[in-house]
Design an enzyme around this catalytic site. Sequence first.
Site, PDB file in Angstrom:
ATOM      1  N   SER A  15       0.830  -1.213   0.000  1.00 45.75           N
ATOM      2  CA  SER A  15       0.000   0.000   0.000  1.00 45.75           C
ATOM      3  C   SER A  15       0.864   1.262   0.000  1.00 45.75           C
ATOM      4  O   SER A  15       0.512   2.253  -0.641  1.00 45.75           O
ATOM      5  CB  SER A  15      -0.981   0.009   1.174  1.00 45.75           C
ATOM      6  OG  SER A  15      -0.303   0.126   2.404  1.00 45.75           O
ATOM      7  N   ASN A  16       1.996   1.239   0.691  1.00 47.16           N
ATOM      8  CA  ASN A  16       2.889   2.398   0.643  1.00 47.16           C
ATOM      9  C   ASN A  16       3.544   2.528  -0.726  1.00 47.16           C
ATOM     10  O   ASN A  16       3.708   3.640  -1.229  1.00 47.16           O
ATOM     11  CB  ASN A  16       3.944   2.326   1.747  1.00 47.16           C
ATOM     12  CG  ASN A  16       3.417   2.859   3.060  1.00 47.16           C
ATOM     13  OD1 ASN A  16       2.959   3.985   3.140  1.00 47.16           O
ATOM     14  ND2 ASN A  16       3.463   2.038   4.086  1.00 47.16           N
TER      15      ASN A  16
ATOM     16  N   LYS B 181      23.065 -13.622   2.934  1.00 46.15           N
ATOM     17  CA  LYS B 181      22.449 -12.297   2.815  1.00 46.15           C
ATOM     18  C   LYS B 181      23.313 -11.409   1.924  1.00 46.15           C
ATOM     19  O   LYS B 181      22.796 -10.670   1.089  1.00 46.15           O
ATOM     20  CB  LYS B 181      22.286 -11.666   4.197  1.00 46.15           C
ATOM     21  CG  LYS B 181      21.731 -10.250   4.158  1.00 46.15           C
ATOM     22  CD  LYS B 181      21.706  -9.609   5.528  1.00 46.15           C
ATOM     23  CE  LYS B 181      20.335  -9.775   6.102  1.00 46.15           C
ATOM     24  NZ  LYS B 181      20.098  -8.914   7.278  1.00 46.15           N
TER      25      LYS B 181
ATOM     26  N   MET C 171      10.690  -6.350   5.333  1.00 48.14           N
ATOM     27  CA  MET C 171      10.839  -6.911   6.670  1.00 48.14           C
ATOM     28  C   MET C 171      12.196  -7.581   6.899  1.00 48.14           C
ATOM     29  O   MET C 171      12.277  -8.662   7.475  1.00 48.14           O
ATOM     30  CB  MET C 171       9.697  -7.895   6.939  1.00 48.14           C
ATOM     31  CG  MET C 171       8.314  -7.268   6.769  1.00 48.14           C
ATOM     32  SD  MET C 171       8.068  -5.775   7.740  1.00 48.14           S
ATOM     33  CE  MET C 171       7.860  -6.491   9.362  1.00 48.14           C
ATOM     34  N   ARG C 172      13.256  -6.906   6.463  1.00 44.28           N
ATOM     35  CA  ARG C 172      14.604  -7.431   6.672  1.00 44.28           C
ATOM     36  C   ARG C 172      15.528  -6.317   7.148  1.00 44.28           C
ATOM     37  O   ARG C 172      15.407  -5.181   6.700  1.00 44.28           O
ATOM     38  CB  ARG C 172      15.176  -8.011   5.376  1.00 44.28           C
ATOM     39  CG  ARG C 172      14.378  -9.175   4.887  1.00 44.28           C
ATOM     40  CD  ARG C 172      15.068  -9.962   3.805  1.00 44.28           C
ATOM     41  NE  ARG C 172      14.289 -11.166   3.590  1.00 44.28           N
ATOM     42  CZ  ARG C 172      14.403 -12.280   4.298  1.00 44.28           C
ATOM     43  NH1 ARG C 172      15.292 -12.383   5.237  1.00 44.28           N
ATOM     44  NH2 ARG C 172      13.633 -13.320   4.049  1.00 44.28           N
TER      45      ARG C 172
ATOM     46  N   ASN D 196      13.348   4.530   5.666  1.00 39.66           N
ATOM     47  CA  ASN D 196      12.337   3.547   6.078  1.00 39.66           C
ATOM     48  C   ASN D 196      11.159   4.256   6.721  1.00 39.66           C
ATOM     49  O   ASN D 196      11.296   5.343   7.286  1.00 39.66           O
ATOM     50  CB  ASN D 196      12.942   2.559   7.085  1.00 39.66           C
ATOM     51  CG  ASN D 196      11.981   1.429   7.429  1.00 39.66           C
ATOM     52  OD1 ASN D 196      11.262   0.924   6.579  1.00 39.66           O
ATOM     53  ND2 ASN D 196      11.968   1.024   8.692  1.00 39.66           N
TER      54      ASN D 196
ATOM     55  N   HIS E  12       8.017   3.500   9.547  1.00 36.31           N
ATOM     56  CA  HIS E  12       7.675   2.584  10.638  1.00 36.31           C
ATOM     57  C   HIS E  12       6.376   3.051  11.302  1.00 36.31           C
ATOM     58  O   HIS E  12       6.188   4.242  11.529  1.00 36.31           O
ATOM     59  CB  HIS E  12       8.803   2.537  11.664  1.00 36.31           C
ATOM     60  CG  HIS E  12       8.566   1.549  12.743  1.00 36.31           C
ATOM     61  ND1 HIS E  12       8.662   0.186  12.530  1.00 36.31           N
ATOM     62  CD2 HIS E  12       8.206   1.713  14.037  1.00 36.31           C
ATOM     63  CE1 HIS E  12       8.371  -0.441  13.665  1.00 36.31           C
ATOM     64  NE2 HIS E  12       8.097   0.458  14.584  1.00 36.31           N
TER      65      HIS E  12
END
Length: 186
Positions: free
Chosen positions: A13-14, A65, A90-91, A106, A108
């Site tokens: 949605s963002n 990673k 989500m990392r 980011n 939040h």
Amino acid sequence: MKRIAVFASGEGSNFEAIAAACERGAIAAEVALVVCDRPGARVTERAAARGIACFAFAPKEYASKADYEREIVARLDAVGVDLVCLAGYMRILSEVLLGAYGGIVNIHPSLLPAFKGAHAIEEAVAYGVKVYGVTIHWVDATLDGGRIIAQRAFAYDGDDVHEVERRVHEVEHELYVETIDKLVKA
């Protein structure tokens, strides 16, 4: 024109708010790439519907990673990204991405430094807070750490998690668009 990449793991949605704002000129940039760590997540469908390139990958298919982050950096470089915006990704990022793109932003769903992590809204409701909000911050190697860029709060005296989520999304979509536009113009 500045080029941004949006990283997401779920619904998007963002991402949708950012892409729409770019299209209508509310952000002086274009979304050049979506990065998603969950192939098949709704954000990949949203990117496809808008004709925006998407790199969807399964982290477990990489040896480390660092390996998948090097692949991400190569893809960001290939499309000439100026700003990376995390939007429900989500990392925690490693030095591979942070070193290549130090100005990563980011969003939040709490007033950091309170209620870090994936369950911020549920934790805030359980705690009984009366003022909720959204934080936009620079990303560092810690969970929801980094210097705060912008925050916006709203009062709510209930205990309905879905109502808080709805109101958080309203604030997120407005504040992130405003903030990204300021950052790409700076």
